[in-house]
Design an enzyme around this catalytic site. Structure first.
Site, PDB file in Angstrom:
ATOM      1  N   GLU A  91      -2.812   5.897   7.055  1.00 37.43           N
ATOM      2  CA  GLU A  91      -4.238   5.639   7.678  1.00 37.43           C
ATOM      3  C   GLU A  91      -4.017   5.194   9.017  1.00 37.43           C
ATOM      4  O   GLU A  91      -2.996   4.536   9.459  1.00 37.43           O
ATOM      5  CB  GLU A  91      -4.600   4.560   6.899  1.00 37.43           C
ATOM      6  CG  GLU A  91      -4.867   4.772   5.548  1.00 37.43           C
ATOM      7  CD  GLU A  91      -5.190   3.454   4.757  1.00 37.43           C
ATOM      8  OE1 GLU A  91      -5.495   2.327   5.218  1.00 37.43           O
ATOM      9  OE2 GLU A  91      -5.266   3.464   3.432  1.00 37.43           O
ATOM     10  N   CYS A 105      -5.529   1.230  15.481  1.00 39.05           N
ATOM     11  CA  CYS A 105      -4.522   0.613  14.893  1.00 39.05           C
ATOM     12  C   CYS A 105      -3.516   1.750  14.206  1.00 39.05           C
ATOM     13  O   CYS A 105      -4.323   2.571  13.447  1.00 39.05           O
ATOM     14  CB  CYS A 105      -5.285  -0.194  13.647  1.00 39.05           C
ATOM     15  SG  CYS A 105      -4.007  -1.134  12.540  1.00 39.05           S
ATOM     16  N   CYS A 112       4.674   0.213   2.635  1.00 36.50           N
ATOM     17  CA  CYS A 112       5.253  -1.167   3.208  1.00 36.50           C
ATOM     18  C   CYS A 112       6.048  -1.597   2.348  1.00 36.50           C
ATOM     19  O   CYS A 112       5.936  -1.910   1.169  1.00 36.50           O
ATOM     20  CB  CYS A 112       4.215  -1.794   3.674  1.00 36.50           C
ATOM     21  SG  CYS A 112       4.933  -3.168   4.566  1.00 36.50           S
ATOM     22  N   CYS A 116       3.435  -8.215   0.780  1.00 35.78           N
ATOM     23  CA  CYS A 116       2.570  -9.336   0.981  1.00 35.78           C
ATOM     24  C   CYS A 116       1.472  -9.178  -0.052  1.00 35.78           C
ATOM     25  O   CYS A 116       0.791  -8.235  -0.247  1.00 35.78           O
ATOM     26  CB  CYS A 116       1.961  -9.366   2.406  1.00 35.78           C
ATOM     27  SG  CYS A 116       3.175  -9.345   3.694  1.00 35.78           S
ATOM     28  N   CYS A 119      -2.121  -7.735   0.798  1.00 30.17           N
ATOM     29  CA  CYS A 119      -2.359  -6.492   1.574  1.00 30.17           C
ATOM     30  C   CYS A 119      -2.461  -5.231   0.687  1.00 30.17           C
ATOM     31  O   CYS A 119      -1.500  -5.104  -0.336  1.00 30.17           O
ATOM     32  CB  CYS A 119      -1.177  -6.258   2.485  1.00 30.17           C
ATOM     33  SG  CYS A 119      -1.206  -4.743   3.404  1.00 30.17           S
ATOM     34  N   CYS A 340      -6.033  -2.366   5.831  1.00 33.05           N
ATOM     35  CA  CYS A 340      -4.768  -1.447   5.690  1.00 33.05           C
ATOM     36  C   CYS A 340      -4.588  -1.185   4.072  1.00 33.05           C
ATOM     37  O   CYS A 340      -4.547  -1.986   3.359  1.00 33.05           O
ATOM     38  CB  CYS A 340      -3.599  -2.323   6.337  1.00 33.05           C
ATOM     39  SG  CYS A 340      -2.130  -1.234   6.228  1.00 33.05           S
TER      40      CYS A 340
END
Length: 355
Positions: A91, A105, A112, A116, A119, A340
């Site tokens: 994205e 962005c 990832c 977290c 997220c 995100c």
């Protein structure tokens, strides 16, 4: 076949001279066609000889990310879901600012590894690092898209705050920054680029600072080691006190400051006591603070909620009273899942449902 967009200028020069037997000046010509004129076909490089173009078609390719989906929010935020050459989905987001200027962005990893808890990308897991051509391909796609927009807004700033942790893909991120700073390519000044990290790589942090190629942003989100370990368990492996010590010694230019990002999670990290802890933590750093109001996903499984307006304002007021520069940044693009990883997660769910 060489991915020509994945070559730095010096690498392109070597490829042309040593592999194709061309003169050095060809590198500048081809570089400008790729990064300044955004061509996708070697035959469009009209000031390059037909013989050279034929060689390029035999030995190299120009591959941009493929546009899968575009969504435009009521507030003007535009989100792209892109497919890379191997089918991986990423994205990128265009965020509107003042005077028709936009911030893009960028993602630097497919997924990832940080996990977290707040997220959406973290819930998808990590697939692989992105190459320089894939990272900068997002800029090419965005600029092509903007060429067809009537108002012709200006893409002014870039932030590495999309999918992935930049310091875990340091080599390709640094190569991307060098290319972005090219005087005859994409022409982004270091003052217009920000790299965001949650703090996982001391050596990488040092290298980024010494390069002077971008401003630094830090995904902090908690004022204590204990709370950070709860909501950002992998980032917390670098003990918070040690991380802050490294940031105190981070090389900054005149008038430059580190941007600290603090996501306000309702009843988790948004109390007055949390604000007091944050002041003590940041007291000796040269920075400013972006307070970001959490944008709930709307999913029943979402463990977090947005903070109340009262707690947001009380948090901000206390920081200002202690001379901490704090700016509330409202999340944009809530109606198009612009946070995100949300669009990719939705696309994945749709695909699984269709099977």
């Amino acid at each position: 076949m060489v991915d020509i967009l994945n070559l730095t200028f010096e690498e392109l020069e070597k490829f042309l001279v040593h592999e194709l037997g061309e003169k050095k000046f060809r590198a500048r010509q081809i570089w400008q066609w790729l990064w300044n004129k955004y061509v996708r076909d070697f035959d469009q490089m009209t000031n390059v000889s037909k013989q050279t173009r034929a060689l390029l078609k035999e030995r190299a390719h120009i591959t941009w990310p493929e546009m899968v989906k575009t969504q435009v929010s009521q507030d003007g935020t535009t989100k792209f879901l892109l497919r890379l050459a191997d089918g991986a989905l990423i994205e990128t987001v265009l965020i509107p600012g003042s005077q028709g200027r936009l911030t893009q962005c960028l993602s630097c990893q497919v997924g990832c590894a940080m996990g977290c808890t707040f997220c959406a990308t973290g819930t998808l897991g990590f697939e692989r690092n992105m190459t320089m051509s894939e990272i900068l391909g997002q800029v090419l796609v965005a600029r092509e898209y903007l060429n067809d927009v009537a108002e012709r807004p200006i893409l002014r700033n870039l932030v590495f705050m999309g999918m992935g942790e930049p310091l875990l893909n340091l080599n390709e991120v640094m190569r991307s920054l060098q290319t972005l700073n090219s005087d005859f390519g994409l022409l982004f000044s270091p003052r217009r680029i920000t790299v965001s990290t949650c703090g996982v790589n001391p050596e990488g942090l040092r290298e980024l600072g010494e390069s002077g190629l971008a401003f630094l942003a830090v995904s902090l989100h908690a004022p204590t080691q204990e709370l950070r370990a709860q909501i950002m368990p992998k980032a917390a492996r670098w003990e918070l006190g040690d991380f802050i010590d490294a940031l105190r010694n981070y090389p900054l230019k005149t008038r430059e400051r580190i941007t600290f990002e603090y996501l306000l999670l309702g009843d988790v990290n948004d109390s007055l006591e949390h604000a007091k802890q944050l002041v003590r933590l940041l007291a000796q750093t040269k920075g400013k603070l972006n307070l970001i109001v959490y944008n709930p996903s709307g999913d029943e499984s979402d463990p977090y909620k947005a903070p109340t307006e009262e707690r947001i304002l009380a948090f901000e007021k206390y920081l200002w009273s202690k001379n901490i520069t704090a700016i509330i940044r409202k999340s944009k693009g809530a109606d198009i899942k612009a946070a995100c990883g949300q669009l990719k997660a939705a696309e994945k769910t749709e695909a699984e449902g269709a099977e």
